[in-house]
Write a protein that holds these residues in place. Structure first.
Motif, PDB file in Angstrom:
ATOM      1  N   PHE A   2       1.148  -1.602   0.237  1.00  0.00           N
ATOM      2  CA  PHE A   2       0.165   0.116  -0.199  1.00  0.00           C
ATOM      3  C   PHE A   2       0.976   0.690   0.128  1.00  0.00           C
ATOM      4  O   PHE A   2       0.608   2.269  -0.439  1.00  0.00           O
ATOM      5  N   GLY A   3       2.029   1.294   0.517  1.00  0.00           N
ATOM      6  CA  GLY A   3       2.878   2.583   0.941  1.00  0.00           C
ATOM      7  C   GLY A   3       3.681   2.629   0.014  1.00  0.00           C
ATOM      8  O   GLY A   3       4.405   3.450   0.052  1.00  0.00           O
ATOM      9  N   SER A   4       4.945   1.307  -0.676  1.00  0.00           N
ATOM     10  CA  SER A   4       5.821   1.653  -1.379  1.00  0.00           C
ATOM     11  C   SER A   4       5.301   1.807  -3.026  1.00  0.00           C
ATOM     12  O   SER A   4       4.260   1.251  -3.275  1.00  0.00           O
ATOM     13  N   PRO A   5       6.342   2.821  -3.538  1.00  0.00           N
ATOM     14  CA  PRO A   5       6.213   3.242  -4.984  1.00  0.00           C
ATOM     15  C   PRO A   5       6.250   1.698  -5.831  1.00  0.00           C
ATOM     16  O   PRO A   5       5.624   1.925  -7.139  1.00  0.00           O
ATOM     17  N   ARG A   6       6.804   0.207  -5.639  1.00  0.00           N
ATOM     18  CA  ARG A   6       7.001   0.141  -6.013  1.00  0.00           C
ATOM     19  C   ARG A   6       5.432  -1.144  -7.056  1.00  0.00           C
ATOM     20  O   ARG A   6       5.267  -2.154  -7.953  1.00  0.00           O
ATOM     21  N   TYR A   7       5.213  -1.181  -5.786  1.00  0.00           N
ATOM     22  CA  TYR A   7       3.515  -2.146  -5.959  1.00  0.00           C
ATOM     23  C   TYR A   7       2.436  -1.162  -5.000  1.00  0.00           C
ATOM     24  O   TYR A   7       1.460  -1.204  -6.836  1.00  0.00           O
ATOM     25  N   ASP A   8       2.149   0.167  -5.716  1.00  0.00           N
ATOM     26  CA  ASP A   8       1.641   0.979  -5.548  1.00  0.00           C
ATOM     27  C   ASP A   8      -0.290   1.108  -6.374  1.00  0.00           C
ATOM     28  O   ASP A   8      -0.405   0.847  -7.481  1.00  0.00           O
ATOM     29  N   VAL A   9      -0.807   0.383  -4.572  1.00  0.00           N
ATOM     30  CA  VAL A   9      -2.311  -0.390  -4.930  1.00  0.00           C
ATOM     31  C   VAL A   9      -3.216   1.285  -5.079  1.00  0.00           C
ATOM     32  O   VAL A   9      -3.970   0.367  -6.237  1.00  0.00           O
ATOM     33  N   MET A  10      -2.617   2.572  -5.320  1.00  0.00           N
ATOM     34  CA  MET A  10      -3.502   3.538  -5.932  1.00  0.00           C
ATOM     35  C   MET A  10      -4.080   3.236  -7.582  1.00  0.00           C
ATOM     36  O   MET A  10      -5.212   3.950  -7.684  1.00  0.00           O
ATOM     37  N   ARG A  11      -3.216   2.959  -8.251  1.00  0.00           N
ATOM     38  CA  ARG A  11      -3.506   2.526  -9.723  1.00  0.00           C
ATOM     39  C   ARG A  11      -4.699   1.601  -9.921  1.00  0.00           C
ATOM     40  O   ARG A  11      -5.141   1.490 -10.616  1.00  0.00           O
ATOM     41  N   LEU A  12      -4.735   1.069  -8.708  1.00  0.00           N
ATOM     42  CA  LEU A  12      -6.073  -0.140  -8.655  1.00  0.00           C
ATOM     43  C   LEU A  12      -7.597   0.606  -8.343  1.00  0.00           C
ATOM     44  O   LEU A  12      -8.597  -0.175  -7.904  1.00  0.00           O
ATOM     45  N   GLY A  13      -7.252   2.207  -8.135  1.00  0.00           N
ATOM     46  CA  GLY A  13      -7.932   2.627  -7.090  1.00  0.00           C
ATOM     47  C   GLY A  13      -8.705   2.345  -5.868  1.00  0.00           C
ATOM     48  O   GLY A  13      -9.787   2.757  -4.667  1.00  0.00           O
ATOM     49  N   VAL A  14      -7.636   2.293  -5.332  1.00  0.00           N
ATOM     50  CA  VAL A  14      -7.808   1.612  -3.662  1.00  0.00           C
ATOM     51  C   VAL A  14      -7.203   3.084  -3.122  1.00  0.00           C
ATOM     52  O   VAL A  14      -6.071   3.252  -3.216  1.00  0.00           O
ATOM     53  N   ILE A  15      -7.805   3.393  -1.802  1.00  0.00           N
ATOM     54  CA  ILE A  15      -7.517   4.593  -0.934  1.00  0.00           C
ATOM     55  C   ILE A  15      -6.923   4.251  -0.016  1.00  0.00           C
ATOM     56  O   ILE A  15      -7.555   3.698   1.280  1.00  0.00           O
TER      57      ILE A  15
ATOM     58  N   PRO B 166       2.184 -13.899   2.837  1.00  0.00           N
ATOM     59  CA  PRO B 166       1.761 -13.104   1.692  1.00  0.00           C
ATOM     60  C   PRO B 166       2.832 -12.567   1.244  1.00  0.00           C
ATOM     61  O   PRO B 166       2.906 -10.987   1.406  1.00  0.00           O
ATOM     62  N   ARG B 167       2.977 -12.413  -0.112  1.00  0.00           N
ATOM     63  CA  ARG B 167       3.863 -11.377  -0.904  1.00  0.00           C
ATOM     64  C   ARG B 167       3.344 -10.054  -1.186  1.00  0.00           C
ATOM     65  O   ARG B 167       1.764 -10.448  -1.054  1.00  0.00           O
ATOM     66  N   PRO B 168       3.030  -8.913  -1.442  1.00  0.00           N
ATOM     67  CA  PRO B 168       2.543  -8.024  -1.608  1.00  0.00           C
ATOM     68  C   PRO B 168       1.445  -8.325  -2.750  1.00  0.00           C
ATOM     69  O   PRO B 168       0.059  -7.425  -3.068  1.00  0.00           O
ATOM     70  N   GLU B 169       2.235  -8.960  -4.071  1.00  0.00           N
ATOM     71  CA  GLU B 169       1.418  -8.889  -5.104  1.00  0.00           C
ATOM     72  C   GLU B 169       0.165  -9.881  -4.874  1.00  0.00           C
ATOM     73  O   GLU B 169      -1.287  -9.657  -5.888  1.00  0.00           O
ATOM     74  N   ALA B 170       0.005 -10.561  -3.712  1.00  0.00           N
ATOM     75  CA  ALA B 170      -0.665 -11.463  -3.581  1.00  0.00           C
ATOM     76  C   ALA B 170      -1.538 -10.644  -2.770  1.00  0.00           C
ATOM     77  O   ALA B 170      -3.017 -10.858  -3.083  1.00  0.00           O
ATOM     78  N   LEU B 171      -1.276  -9.653  -2.394  1.00  0.00           N
ATOM     79  CA  LEU B 171      -2.286  -8.945  -1.086  1.00  0.00           C
ATOM     80  C   LEU B 171      -3.435  -8.296  -2.454  1.00  0.00           C
ATOM     81  O   LEU B 171      -3.925  -7.944  -2.836  1.00  0.00           O
ATOM     82  N   LEU B 172      -2.523  -8.285  -3.919  1.00  0.00           N
ATOM     83  CA  LEU B 172      -3.196  -6.892  -5.125  1.00  0.00           C
ATOM     84  C   LEU B 172      -4.141  -7.828  -5.569  1.00  0.00           C
ATOM     85  O   LEU B 172      -5.326  -7.588  -5.975  1.00  0.00           O
ATOM     86  N   GLU B 173      -3.877  -9.201  -5.495  1.00  0.00           N
ATOM     87  CA  GLU B 173      -4.697 -10.129  -6.014  1.00  0.00           C
ATOM     88  C   GLU B 173      -5.438 -10.362  -5.381  1.00  0.00           C
ATOM     89  O   GLU B 173      -7.416 -10.629  -6.371  1.00  0.00           O
TER      90      GLU B 173
END
Lengths: 229, 390, 197
Positions: C43-56, C133-140
């Motif tokens: 949620f907080g790192s530039p590498r995974y960037d959850v905001m591109r999914l429309g999550v604040i 879980p990896r950050p990607e797993a959370l994003l999924e």
């Protein structure tokens, strides 16, 4: 191998100092401690190149701390206890459907021996030499209580609260003996050996039952829709 | 309480006097401020109940246990290899460093020693987990004091280190890579070159943080002289790691005890600071990250050849005995007192974690400070809840 | 919203609402243990960037949040606090349980102080396995939840029939299947699992 070994380094690093049969430094420390504590010591043990263990009388537990602190062991490392009773539940791997196996419940004490079920275990260190002493003392069986160290080492406060919560040892003179980790209505003393881990008791340990059939294997063929839910 | 002496007593008297005065003049009452158990400043789930008089803290009660998982009991029902998987999660930011002292204690009881190559790789991974841990601290520090940028930089550069750990161990967070008698595996090809590059990046990160944060006037004025811990008090409370060295005690377990690890084979420096305040603690940690990158760089150049695993039986039974091993972990001294009775699992393990001792000073330290300084002091003490509660 | 109340919302309007809801999720982060750091990375790192999914990921309080991510070990001492903050969230609310500990107790399944699964306290929409879980797993997991929201019938939810996903049942079954078959992926932050209540 990404890195070819440096032959000279390799030879040098092979000559690590092996623990000597005699340990001059620790011998000196133990002699100093023995002289200072006198007959408060019940038993002491020195393993060369390893550590020092000293068991003191229950009634001189606090006095020992004062003497050692003034002797230079001003760093308080930790304080806890050991319950020497062998666990009546083993490692919790019994099958609950079978009758409980008979276990040998004779108490075998560790280094420097002991007379009671629960023993105090603490460690103080001399920060200038980085040498420490493991201290032990018997805690009475019927009424588990011992003197508090809080006035000697301020850091003992939280450790004694933990030991009280986990073993049910009362510390005489502790200013604030209340729960530190567990909710206030928790019953029992978890680190006593006779405190059961109920999750392990109520169902058989997965390690002793046969491995479940893998989904997708032969047994899984008749499965219909809805099984996955 | 006689020992804690004047400071505490004075602050108590002052707060009482202030209380009385305020009550007289403004007819206000004291206020109780509850922070946590879920608050960003608490690195997890610490709860702090502070009794305030105006802006000053009169009395504080840190309430931990929201993350108590019962490690010491669980180790008694697990075998030695299973315990390694468990103890990774005590200090979850520097997970590999948690495994090492336990493995060393078990090896000490068994009378075996890991091969030299394994010792070197262990030390490298140990220092990498220190870098991963403390670099997040450096970023997080900014957030606690109101500067949001450093945390993004920390997360960015920490990923490089996590990639390295993952490349070597297969686990990004909890490697469970250390085995009794050595390591699970050797390093993959190309790992060492990659490590050199990453260490350079990390040093640049340290420079950036130093410019951005430590040179910042606001940061300095918020940390200098805040939360001073004198030397003898720090020793009494059993503080360790950078918190102790920031109080002027030159004591580092990597240097001051002989362990079968590779720290004595490289050139590095133990940093201390005479001030003992929040700034000193943060500054010492920054320097430690730099030293760690130096240690890693030197070690990857001198890894000896040979196996990474010594001969151990398939089913590990540890002989009867007791052993204490402690190492200088990212948060401070972490030690395991392992009691074995010749069984498959340990009879009793006392886990001495650094944060528990480091936090036990807070009732003393937070007395008399102002409310915003609570966060500064907590951030600079740097604890991890799993390490306090176990 | 009387239309929703009576369950007579026209279907195109439902889809419009659902789309809006799924791409403006305010996440309340409940960081508890190791997973909190991976959640922070997601949620907080530039590498995974959850905001591109429309999550604040930065609501100030649970009262402004649509989604809570429970990440980490839940102890018995913590459980009442979680329940209380969950109850403060306004409907419709969603829960992602992240990591083995929050799913089922994880490595502390036999501990005396750990709650064996957050679903004993609050209903969970998506489980993300892994330790952590990896950050990607959370994003999924977040993406799966968004799909679910898109297919949700608001009227049914309003009538208290629970959230009925309309088209996700099939893919959820596949997800469960895949997770079980691929035992390794569950260990290493594999495929998140969506459940129906």
């Amino acid at each position: 191998m990404a890195n070819p070994p440096n032959e000279e380094e390799f030879q040098l690093s092979l000559t690590t100092d092996t623990p000597a049969a005699t340990d001059v430094v620790r011998d000196g420390i133990l002699a100093r401690v023995q002289a200072a504590l006198g007959d408060k010591i019940v038993e002491s043990l020195l393993k060369p190149g390893d550590d020092i263990w000293v068991r003191v009388r229950t009634e001189s537990w606090r006095e020992t701390a004062v003497i050692l602190r003034d002797l230079g062991f001003s760093y308080f490392d930790f304080l806890s206890a050991i319950d020497w009773l062998p666990s009546p539940f083993g490692r919790g791997e019994d099958d609950p459907t079978e009758p409980a196996p008979v276990r040998d419940n004779t108490i075998r004490h560790g280094y420097t021996g002991g007379d009671t079920r629960i023993q105090m275990l603490a460690r103080v260190v001399d920060p200038t030499t980085s040498m420490g002493i493991n201290l032990k003392a018997d805690v009475p069986d019927d009424n588990a209580h011992i003197e508090s160290w809080t006035t000697v080492y301020a850091g003992a406060n939280w450790h004694e609260r933990e030991a009280w919560e986990m073993f049910g040892i009362t510390f005489d003179g502790h200013p604030d003996l209340r729960h530190i980790y567990l909710p206030t209505d928790f019953e029992g003393f978890p680190l006593r050996k006779d405190f059961p881990l109920l999750a392990r008791i109520v169902k058989p340990w997965p390690g002793i039952v046969d491995v479940e059939p893998m989904p997708g294997g032969d047994q899984d063929e008749p499965a219909q829709d809805g099984d996955a839910q | 309480m006689t020992l804690l002496g004047d400071r505490q007593q004075l602050s108590y008297i002052a707060s009482q006097a202030a209380d009385a005065r305020v009550n007289l003049e403004l007819e206000t009452e004291g206020m109780t401020l509850n922070i946590g158990p879920q608050h960003p400043a608490t690195h997890g789930t610490l709860r702090i109940i502070a009794r305030l008089d105006g802006e000053q803290v009169v009395w504080v009660d840190p309430s931990c246990g929201y993350m108590h998982r019962g490690y010491e009991k669980l180790t008694e029902v697990r075998t030695y290899p299973q315990v390694t998987a468990l103890v990774n999660r005590i200090d979850w930011l520097g997970s590999f460093a948690n495994e090492v002292p336990f493995i060393l204690a078990a090896e000490k009881l068994m009378g075996i020693e890991a091969p030299l190559r394994a010792q070197h790789i262990r030390t490298i991974l140990f220092e990498l987990s220190r870098i991963a841990n403390v670099s997040l601290f450096l970023g997080d520090l900014g957030v606690q004091l109101g500067a949001i940028t450093p945390v993004f930089m920390a997360f960015r550069d920490r990923e490089y280190v996590l990639n390295l750990i993952e490349g070597a161990t297969g686990g990004r967070f909890h490697p469970n890579f250390d085995r009794i008698g050595g390591l699970k595996d050797d390093l993959p090809a190309g790992w060492i070159d990659e490590t050199r590059t990453v260490m350079k990046k990390l040093r640049r990160f340290c420079d950036e943080i130093e410019d951005l944060l430590f040179g910042n006037e606001i940061f300095q004025s918020r940390t200098r002289g805040i939360g001073v811990i004198p030397r003898d008090i720090a020793l009494q409370y059993g503080m360790s790691g950078a918190n102790l060295r920031a109080s002027g005690v030159d004591w580092d377990l990597r240097r001051d005890q002989s362990l079968p690890m590779a720290w004595d084979k490289v050139d590095w420096k133990v940093w201390t600071h005479p001030d003992g305040d929040s700034f000193a603690r943060c500054w010492v940690r920054l320097q430690e990250v730099r030293e760690s990158t130096r240690i890693v760089e030197q070690l990857v150049d001198t890894i000896p050849a040979g196996p990474v695993m010594t001969k151990v039986p398939r089913i590990i039974k540890v002989p009867e005995g007791e052993a204490w091993v402690c190492t200088e972990n990212p948060l401070g001294e972490m030690g395991y007192y392992v009691v074995s009775q010749g069984d498959l699992g340990p009879f009793r393990v006392k886990i001495r974690s650094a944060s528990f001792n480091n936090m036990s000073i807070t009732p003393w330290l937070l007395k008399g400070v102002y409310v915003p300084d609570i966060v500064t002091i907590l951030a600079s003490l740097y604890f991890i809840l799993g390490d306090i509660d176990r | 919203m009387g239309l929703v109340d009576r369950g007579r919302l026209p279907k195109p309007l439902t889809q419009l609402f659902n789309m809006g809801r799924s791409y403006s999720l305010w996440v309340y982060q409940w960081g508890l243990a190791c997973c909190a750091i991976e959640m922070g990375a997601a949620f907080g790192s530039p590498r995974y960037d959850v905001m591109r999914l429309g999550v604040i990921p930065l609501p100030a309080s649970p009262r402004q949040a649509d989604l809570v991510v429970i990440s980490g070990t839940v102890t018995d001492k913590m459980a009442p606090v979680i329940k209380r903050l969950y109850e403060q969230m306004p409907e419709p609310k969603y829960v992602i349980s992240m990591g083995s500990c929050a799913n089922c107790g994880g490595p502390y399944w036999d501990s005396y102080s750990v709650t064996k699964g957050i679903d004993q306290i609050i209903p969970v929409d998506v489980y993300v396995p892994g330790c952590p879980p990896r950050p990607e797993a959370l994003l999924e997991g977040v993406v799966m939840l968004q799909q679910r929201i898109k297919n949700e019938d608001m009227g049914a939810r309003w009538r208290g029939e629970g959230s009925q996903p309309m088209a996700l049942a099939q893919s959820a079954k596949q997800a469960v299947k895949k997770q079980v078959v691929d035992g390794e992926s569950a260990e290493r932050g594999g495929v998140p699992v969506v459940v129906d209540h």
